[in-house]
Write an enzyme that holds these catalytic residues in place. Sequence first.
Site, PDB file in Angstrom:
ATOM      1  CD1 TRP A 101      -0.699   1.183   4.625  1.00  0.00           C
ATOM      2  CD2 TRP A 101      -2.729   0.578   3.845  1.00  0.00           C
ATOM      3  NE1 TRP A 101      -1.310   2.307   4.117  1.00  0.00           N
ATOM      4  CE2 TRP A 101      -2.537   1.972   3.628  1.00  0.00           C
ATOM      5  CE3 TRP A 101      -3.919  -0.008   3.458  1.00  0.00           C
ATOM      6  CZ2 TRP A 101      -3.515   2.773   3.033  1.00  0.00           C
ATOM      7  CZ3 TRP A 101      -4.894   0.775   2.859  1.00  0.00           C
ATOM      8  CH2 TRP A 101      -4.693   2.152   2.650  1.00  0.00           C
ATOM      9  CG  ASP A 175      -1.689  -4.303   0.411  1.00  0.00           C
ATOM     10  OD1 ASP A 175      -1.329  -3.801  -0.667  1.00  0.00           O
ATOM     11  OD2 ASP A 175      -2.203  -3.636   1.333  1.00  0.00           O
ATOM     12  CE  LYS A 199      -0.225   3.376  -2.103  1.00  0.00           C
ATOM     13  NZ  LYS A 199      -0.413   4.642  -1.453  1.00  0.00           N
TER      14      LYS A 199
END
Lengths: 364, 364
Positions: A101, A175, A199
Amino acid sequence: MSRVFNFSAGPAALPEPVLRQAAEEMLDWQGSGMSVMEMSHRGREFIGICEEAEATLRRLLAVPPHFRILFMQGGGLGENAIVPMNLSGGGAVDVVVTGAWSRKSLAEAGKYADARAAADTRDDGHTSLPPPAQWRLRDGAAYVHVCSNETIHGVEMATLPDLAALGCRAPLVVDCSSHVLSRPVDWSRVGLAFAGAQKNVGPAGLTLVFVREDLLGRALAICPSAFDYRLVADNGSMFNTPPTYGIYVAGLVFRWIEAEGGVAEMDRRADARAARVYGCIDGSGGFYVNRVQRTARSRMNLPFFLADERLQDDFLAGAKAAGLVQLKGHKSVGGLRASLYNAMPMAGVEALVDYLADFQRRRG
Amino acid sequence: MSRVFNFSAGPAALPEPVLRQAAEEMLDWQGSGMSVMEMSHRGREFIGICEEAEATLRRLLAVPPHFRILFMQGGGLGENAIVPMNLSGGGAVDVVVTGAWSRKSLAEAGKYADARAAADTRDDGHTSLPPPAQWRLRDGAAYVHVCSNETIHGVEMATLPDLAALGCRAPLVVDCSSHVLSRPVDWSRVGLAFAGAQKNVGPAGLTLVFVREDLLGRALAICPSAFDYRLVADNGSMFNTPPTYGIYVAGLVFRWIEAEGGVAEMDRRADARAARVYGCIDGSGGFYVNRVQRTARSRMNLPFFLADERLQDDFLAGAKAAGLVQLKGHKSVGGLRASLYNAMPMAGVEALVDYLADFQRRRG
């Protein structure tokens, strides 16, 4: 009806009481005669829903008043562009690459800024966390980006770096998509944090952005208006029509977390869940393997492998038959992965651990 | 429980059978043991849901094979930037300004391209449609943008312009957010069409994009990857996590439209609804006023005024008491507005017309 235990990395399991309430209110939200999906975002009812969601989220994470909370669209991949369009000023951006990511964030920031890796754990397969003191941070960087939980590689920062202590004055961008609301946040170390909802928060299509007020108003001229943090903040997340139903479900999740004991309790449960599964993997004598250094291991996303990968299809088929689904690893790393978000009950963890032990007994 | 008749311009009323099915399947979609909200977008179940939604939409609107259908995020305001980032090449863009929405599109395109108004009905308060033969189209323009239904000003194009017949070779871009699926589309005249979902399609946060294949792959370097049509198309709308629940609800709406008789039937109903309400306004002897030229009137969004505007608060309070909500006009034009989307049953129209007549009898 029989609910499964869903270990998907996202979109992911939601608390059952949240889904029950959403179902009950689907045709008539609290006597309004409307579904939340049908409400004008400018109407009294929805504005109340939105304000309550934001206030609950602010309480849960103790977000200080000089941070704005924005409800946006586009997810983590969207923010990978939206952050540099808003904060880079076209200057230097330092990205700490700890997995898939943050690597995507680095590549996308390069479209808008002079983006470089301040550290990169590629050589060890992203199984460690590089100590902040070793990061190559540039003077005058517009910001430093970290991914505090790498969903694919299963690496998590237990604490956020203290850039000021490193002599770095750049704001920290975090993030935190895949572990937001699972532990407290030290906001004194943060400039901006973002999280895709799918999530720990709610349905895909909603993105949470927490931004320090002094960072608003710096967008590049080419930043789309709908993604300009200043415009979004000034319009209470209603510059364009927000993902209203997603905000409503997220608000139900926030209230559920509060009723369960808040982020402190989510933190305790995350410890308990992860300890149980890593304990089983580590105690398997090498039948199951997780390669991440212990201090860098994620409590939310646990990638692991069968030492004999030929058993994997049988493992997954047996798991599914036992009501344990979405245990396949991300295609980029292979193997298996158990995502243990806030909504995963301990019963799901126990069922997984029982299955791991049973499968090893039968096939080990 | 008592459902209201909801005349909101968007997010707007949805078909009650769709909401019932969504409620029933909330905890367990078709024996999967999961809510659609909880499904991985990479899983078999959700891919099936997404493919069926797309196939149904393609059938409903007879979308030709050389058009791709994309499920995106950001709504109409997002597309106002995403379209020029993808299609303008930084060149000339001609925008036909027929109301508030096309004016916003013009302003946003100006960030990325040499955007000009090819026509502008500002002088008549956006109550007419400028004839295509009078549009000032530039040779070599990257595209021509129209808003085929102006949600705020209540102006609708009954047919799309035939740019080729005007000697213009630029592709036509159509913002059809607020009347998509209410009439057939002549795709031979279209290069790209987009629609925010929150009027005729489903929950806010989902955007439909129909794009001719030859227009893919032209994005500017500064276009965010998550909004690059080529990347979105190549990844089946799953370059980033799509708004999964919105796609599911949209799919239910598409099936509902098909079961009711398809777009031809929606078209017929739109005629019937609009004729009834405009008839009542025009027959009120000036008590109610709609200023749009008859051939330019929208069947979806009907803005109107009380000749005596002092009656407006009483009008709205009485309407609400009668279960008719969201009739207030947009703040930029004032007055009243009835949005009559596909999901508005004729019973709602009759209730509105009865109320209009009754209010005039009591206060006229």
